[in-house]
Design an enzyme around this catalytic site. Structure first.
Site, PDB file in Angstrom:
ATOM      1  N   ASP A   1       1.334  -1.185   0.180  1.00 36.14           N
ATOM      2  CA  ASP A   1       0.253  -0.091  -0.627  1.00 36.14           C
ATOM      3  C   ASP A   1       1.265   1.470   0.244  1.00 36.14           C
ATOM      4  O   ASP A   1       2.122   1.370   0.692  1.00 36.14           O
ATOM      5  CB  ASP A   1      -0.996   0.363   1.318  1.00 36.14           C
ATOM      6  CG  ASP A   1       0.222  -0.300   2.904  1.00 36.14           C
ATOM      7  OD1 ASP A   1       1.044  -0.244   2.973  1.00 36.14           O
ATOM      8  OD2 ASP A   1      -1.204  -0.298   3.671  1.00 36.14           O
TER       9      ASP A   1
ATOM     10  N   ASN B   1     -12.282  -3.631  11.965  1.00 34.32           N
ATOM     11  CA  ASN B   1     -13.457  -3.749  11.211  1.00 34.32           C
ATOM     12  C   ASN B   1     -12.754  -4.629   9.829  1.00 34.32           C
ATOM     13  O   ASN B   1     -14.117  -5.022   9.289  1.00 34.32           O
ATOM     14  CB  ASN B   1     -13.599  -1.850  10.848  1.00 34.32           C
ATOM     15  CG  ASN B   1     -12.797  -1.709   9.572  1.00 34.32           C
ATOM     16  OD1 ASN B   1     -11.291  -2.580   9.226  1.00 34.32           O
ATOM     17  ND2 ASN B   1     -12.886  -0.453   9.312  1.00 34.32           N
TER      18      ASN B   1
ATOM     19  N   HIS C   1     -10.480  -4.949   7.993  1.00 32.66           N
ATOM     20  CA  HIS C   1     -10.118  -4.393   6.291  1.00 32.66           C
ATOM     21  C   HIS C   1      -8.467  -5.020   6.559  1.00 32.66           C
ATOM     22  O   HIS C   1      -8.080  -5.379   7.235  1.00 32.66           O
ATOM     23  CB  HIS C   1      -9.684  -3.016   6.498  1.00 32.66           C
ATOM     24  CG  HIS C   1      -8.758  -2.196   7.195  1.00 32.66           C
ATOM     25  ND1 HIS C   1      -8.792  -0.658   8.014  1.00 32.66           N
ATOM     26  CD2 HIS C   1      -7.579  -2.587   7.121  1.00 32.66           C
ATOM     27  CE1 HIS C   1      -7.735  -1.077   7.994  1.00 32.66           C
ATOM     28  NE2 HIS C   1      -6.511  -1.731   7.963  1.00 32.66           N
TER      29      HIS C   1
ATOM     30  N   GLU D   1     -11.157  -1.311   2.497  1.00 33.53           N
ATOM     31  CA  GLU D   1     -12.280  -1.634   3.640  1.00 33.53           C
ATOM     32  C   GLU D   1     -13.791  -2.571   3.384  1.00 33.53           C
ATOM     33  O   GLU D   1     -13.488  -2.707   2.139  1.00 33.53           O
ATOM     34  CB  GLU D   1     -12.387   0.407   3.600  1.00 33.53           C
ATOM     35  CG  GLU D   1     -10.714   0.939   4.168  1.00 33.53           C
ATOM     36  CD  GLU D   1     -10.807   1.030   5.367  1.00 33.53           C
ATOM     37  OE1 GLU D   1     -10.881   0.092   6.251  1.00 33.53           O
ATOM     38  OE2 GLU D   1      -9.584   2.488   5.548  1.00 33.53           O
TER      39      GLU D   1
END
Length: 259
Positions: free
Chosen positions: A67, A136, A138, A143
């Site tokens: 990333d 969450n 991810h 996401e």
């Protein structure tokens, strides 16, 4: 899928380090899929310790990172490239020409995304793929709502992710967008090594191990991988349905397969 539950976070990090060490010793030219962020920093320290104490060599490895913040030149204090150089690459003498991060500052971001896919493909995929997983669900800041079929692309970060990453930012803020490899590219890795540490990750780890496969939890796509080894500490494994199976029959983090 193998789930190796370790009592504490440092034991989980060491076990993950054992797996990466075996890969590098057997295949020195391996492509190590590495993520940035706080989850993998302890693993970077573990790799450095093995390099210094036991001579673990990264000299022939390729490191395609996963990333990159959009709009930040590589030398910015909070850029992912600088982060990885300082956390790992420079400390283990990994040739900079063999470390590849998506270029978030280039004029044509889509070209950067496509170049990233080409490099990963040319390396034959990553092995192993180390990942951070957030509460969450991810993975590599893919996401919730990220498509299981997604490839390297530009995507918007949630406010929770930006808030969590501010401690790594020299400016008190993090960009809203990132260029990241997609869920399908991650799933193409030859081997998968997503650690999970702490009780805040328990729900996400359970979703990753048990499913169901859904876009609301991108980590659940790892459930489909044929060679994934999950290395959570006890707190992160707290919500696993079959936790007692691992602890009863496979104490100390020996292989426990949920197949």
């Amino acid at each position: 899928m193998k789930v190796l539950i370790l009592a504490a976070a440092d034991a989980a990090i060491a076990r993950a380090g054992d797996i990466v060490s075996r890969v590098l010793q057997a295949l020195p030219e391996s492509a190590l899929g590495l993520a940035t962020g706080g989850t993998v920093l302890p693993s970077c320290d573990d790799f450095v310790a093995r390099h210094e104490a036991a001579g673990l060599s990264f000299a022939r490895a390729v490191a395609p990172n996963l990333d990159k913040y959009m709009g930040l030149p590589p030398r910015y204090p909070c850029s992912c490239r600088r982060h990885m150089r300082e956390a790992l690459f420079d400390r283990v003498h990994l040739d900079r020409a063999r470390s590849h991060l998506p270029r978030g500052g280039r004029a044509d971001p889509q070209a950067g995304a496509e170049a990233c896919e080409v490099r990963i493909s040319a390396a034959g995929g990553t092995d192993p793929q180390t990942l951070g997983i957030d509460g969450n669900g991810h993975i590599v800041v893919n996401e919730p709502t990220a498509s299981p079929g997604s490839r390297t692309r530009i995507a918007t970060l949630t406010e929770d992710t930006r808030r969590a990453n501010r401690k790594f930012s020299a400016f008190g803020e993090t960009p809203r967008d990132a260029l990241m490899i997609g869920v399908a590219t991650i799933r193409d890795a030859r081997a998968m090594l997503p650690p999970g540490k702490g009780e805040a990750k328990a729900e996400a780890v359970a979703g990753m191990v048990h499913g169901p496969l859904c876009a609301a939890s991108p980590a659940s796509a790892i459930w489909l991988h044929t060679d994934a080894t999950i290395v959570p500490d006890a707190a992160a494994a707290a919500s696993l349905t079959f936790r007692s199976y691992c602890e009863t029959f496979h104490p100390g983090g020996r292989d426990c397969a949920f197949d």
